[in-house]
Design an enzyme around this catalytic site. Structure first.
Site, mmCIF file in Angstrom:
data_model
loop_
_atom_site.group_PDB
_atom_site.id
_atom_site.type_symbol
_atom_site.label_atom_id
_atom_site.label_comp_id
_atom_site.label_asym_id
_atom_site.label_seq_id
_atom_site.Cartn_x
_atom_site.Cartn_y
_atom_site.Cartn_z
ATOM 1 N N SER A 148 -3.310 5.537 -5.476
ATOM 2 C CA SER A 148 -2.310 4.494 -5.735
ATOM 3 C C SER A 148 -2.153 4.240 -7.237
ATOM 4 O O SER A 148 -1.846 5.151 -7.983
ATOM 5 C CB SER A 148 -2.682 3.218 -4.968
ATOM 6 O OG SER A 148 -1.644 2.274 -5.005
ATOM 7 N N LYS A 158 -6.303 9.265 1.960
ATOM 8 C CA LYS A 158 -6.045 8.239 2.966
ATOM 9 C C LYS A 158 -5.518 8.875 4.248
ATOM 10 O O LYS A 158 -4.708 9.800 4.208
ATOM 11 C CB LYS A 158 -5.017 7.225 2.429
ATOM 12 C CG LYS A 158 -4.777 6.032 3.337
ATOM 13 C CD LYS A 158 -3.868 5.014 2.673
ATOM 14 C CE LYS A 158 -2.421 5.449 2.677
ATOM 15 N NZ LYS A 158 -1.496 4.358 2.322
ATOM 16 N N ASP A 308 4.334 2.337 -8.467
ATOM 17 C CA ASP A 308 3.055 2.944 -8.805
ATOM 18 C C ASP A 308 3.070 4.426 -8.427
ATOM 19 O O ASP A 308 4.108 4.967 -8.044
ATOM 20 C CB ASP A 308 1.911 2.199 -8.118
ATOM 21 C CG ASP A 308 2.022 2.211 -6.607
ATOM 22 O OD1 ASP A 308 3.113 2.516 -6.088
ATOM 23 O OD2 ASP A 308 1.017 1.936 -5.934
ATOM 24 N N ASP A 312 4.145 3.011 -3.227
ATOM 25 C CA ASP A 312 4.029 2.030 -2.144
ATOM 26 C C ASP A 312 4.076 0.592 -2.675
ATOM 27 O O ASP A 312 4.066 -0.352 -1.905
ATOM 28 C CB ASP A 312 2.772 2.269 -1.299
ATOM 29 C CG ASP A 312 1.475 1.917 -2.013
ATOM 30 O OD1 ASP A 312 1.477 1.806 -3.254
ATOM 31 O OD2 ASP A 312 0.442 1.771 -1.324
ATOM 32 N N GLU A 395 2.431 -8.136 1.085
ATOM 33 C CA GLU A 395 1.176 -8.507 0.444
ATOM 34 C C GLU A 395 1.440 -9.056 -0.954
ATOM 35 O O GLU A 395 2.385 -8.625 -1.622
ATOM 36 C CB GLU A 395 0.253 -7.292 0.321
ATOM 37 C CG GLU A 395 -0.176 -6.695 1.643
ATOM 38 C CD GLU A 395 -1.176 -5.568 1.436
ATOM 39 O OE1 GLU A 395 -2.250 -5.617 2.043
ATOM 40 O OE2 GLU A 395 -0.867 -4.642 0.657
#
Length: 550
Positions: A148, A158, A308, A312, A395
């Protein structure tokens, strides 16, 4: 705060790419496999992300998916970090030797996390009358190779199961445990030479870019953006979105400029983050300093955006407000979407993490929508996005996704490109920037001060913090206000929050241990201004310290 925060990187700040890749292949694993909220991360230079780690994790995923009967295509995407390509090569060698049907990028380029999530969901029936399948034969899943926004020296790996989003804790715990067993003798894991693996009958390609870009018109009003002539400056920040932004501009005829199309694994064009490190954090004013400077004075763009390395996360910059606080933008996005998505059901809810701003709670109440508050981790939004019961999941760390116009799933992982385009849609449709709309929300619901700080904590203290009970907090007041609630489980799904949240009438704080450093994080917010926020933060440290020492 490092004295050079926000200034351009110098030669001495850059990694030695050859040294890093050499360490990947030649250094034996030292650290164990550890899956955090976003997979296994580390640096080859520290013995934490080496060939052995990736071979072992891949082999563990092969066993895991076989156990659960996932025998469809496995999609593999990687970002622009220097360790991502060698990690992909290792994974391809192990998957091919096991006969797994893998699909890599048709252009042999970079794949944003949301594009991989979309590919998995489409393969499993998204967009059909039957909807997404998560059980039965032929199910697809995926792997995203990315750390990330982490610094250039890091790598990440991931796993995304058939639901297309981040794997849950049950899956990652099992995969990590098995990977650590395999790590002891990782050289015995079956592999196929890379050149053979690339042409194996089980290895195919997928056009992630076209599939994603062509489908965007079903989730974003790109025609409104085009007609309004919104000028967009999109900065991929050297990440996986670089080809995607150019393709979006061409496909939909947008007035969109790719601000910096350069890809360099040292990220020599970046400005340093708050701690003096190169970090592709599009929510940081220090990492975004170059783009912010472009938006000063007579700015060439109405909206400027950043992503980034795996795209995401989103960063939104307006002419009138600068870089938006992620919490502010989430509140604006939610308010706008639920007023402009007629295809979403009347009972479609809003999802937020419990460390996100309470302004979102007030917006949800104001528009008459249920709010589902979950622990930190996008995986908790997956079920609701998958069945359409949650219209938006977001988030506080600038990650979110939402449903298509028709109320069906778009992605079940965070989509920074989508949220950046939404800022342009909001501007086109309302005639106001997201910053102006946030000011409107503040006028209606009040202004809050929000911040996150870190405090030192030993491994034992972090473990204790993670397992606190409400009874461990003996305080009855917080910064002059009566404590109204003490939470160790999220109200939205009753899942453990891995820490503690304490609320009063006008403020709250949450404390969680870091998964990577010997610190704990304190998130806090006050609707009584910055001075009261500082009091809440000090009181929070006192409450936590007393609980940890008891």
């Amino acid at each position: 705060m490092n004295e050079r925060a926000g200034t351009p990187a110098l030669p001495e700040d850059l990694i030695d790419v050859d040294e890093l890749i050499s360490a990947y292949y030649n250094q034996e694993p030292v650290e164990p496999v550890v899956f955090g909220t976003s997979g296994h991360r580390g640096s080859a230079l520290d013995g934490a992300f080496n060939e052995g780690h990736i071979a072992a994790i891949t082999a563990a995923i092969i066993e895991y998916r076989a156990e659960l009967g996932y025998d469809g295509e496995l999609y593999i995407g990687r970002d622009t970090h220097a360790l991502s390509e060698p990690a992909q090569r290792t994974a391809v060698e192990v998957f091919a030797a096991a006969g797994v049907n893998i699909r890599i990028d048709a252009r042999n380029r970079y794949t944003p996390t949301p594009a991989l999530s979309l590919a998995v969901l489409r393969a499993n029936g998204a967009g059909t009358e039957a909807g997404v399948r998560v059980e039965g034969p032929g199910l697809a899943d995926g792997v995203v190779i990315t750390p990330s926004h982490n610094p250039p020296r890091d790598g990440g790996f991931k796993y995304n199961p058939p639901h297309g989003g981040p794997a849950d804790s049950d899956a990652t715990t099992k995969i990590a445990a098995r990977a650590n067993e395999l790590l002891k003798d990782w050289r015995s894991i079956p592999r196929m030479p890379y050149e053979e693996a690339r042409v194996a009958k089980t290895t195919g390609t997928h056009d992630f870019l076209s599939a994603y870009v062509d489908d965007l018109e079903n989730v974003i009003d790109v025609e409104a953006i085009r007609k309004a002539g919104v000028k967009i400056g999109a900065d991929p920040m050297g990440g996986a979105a670089v080809d995607y932004w150019a393709a979006i501009a061409e496909r939909y005829g947008l007035d969109l400029t790719v601000v910096n199309p350069e890809v360099d694994p040292t990220w020599r064009f970046m400005t340093l983050d708050w701690d003096g490190k190169i970090r592709m954090d599009c929510s940081s004013p220090y990492s975004m300093a170059s783009l912010l400077k472009r938006m000063e004075g007579d700015a060439p763009y109405d909206i400027a955006t950043g992503n980034d390395a795996d795209a995401d996360r989103h960063g939104i910059v307006t002419r009138d407000g600068g870089l938006m606080n992620p919490n502010h933008y989430l509140a604006v996005a939610i308010n706008y979407l639920f007023e402009h998505r007629e295809g979403w059901g009347a009972n479609t809810a809003i999802g937020k993490t419990l460390v996100s701003s309470s302004l979102i709670d007030l917006v949800a109440s104001g528009i008459g929508r249920d709010l589902i508050e979950v622990p930190v981790g996008f995986k908790y939004f997956v079920p609701g996005l998958l069945d359409g019961s949650v219209g938006f999941g977001g988030e506080e760390s600038a990650g979110a996704s939402f449903l298509r116009f028709d109320g069906t799933v778009w992605t079940t992982d965070k989509d920074g490109i989508l949220l950046c385009l939404l800022a342009a849609e909001i501007t086109a449709v309302t005639g106001k920037t997201p910053s102006q709309l946030h000011a409107d929300l503040v006028a209606k619901y009040g202004s809050s001060a929000y911040a996150r700080i870190d405090a030192p904590a030993s491994k034992d203290q972090k473990a204790k913090l993670k397992n606190l009970s409400p009874e461990d907090v003996t305080a009855t007041e917080l910064a002059g206000e009566e404590i109204t609630n003490k939470l160790v489980n999220a109200p939205g799904n009753n899942e453990p929050i891995g820490g503690l949240k304490v609320t009063t009438e006008n403020a709250w704080f949450a404390a969680r241990p870091s998964g990577t450093e010997d610190v704990y994080k304190i998130y806090a917010e006050s609707f009584q201004g910055p001075e009261h926020l500082a009091q809440v933060q000090e009181a929070a440290k006192d409450v936590v310290d007393r609980a940890l020492s008891s």
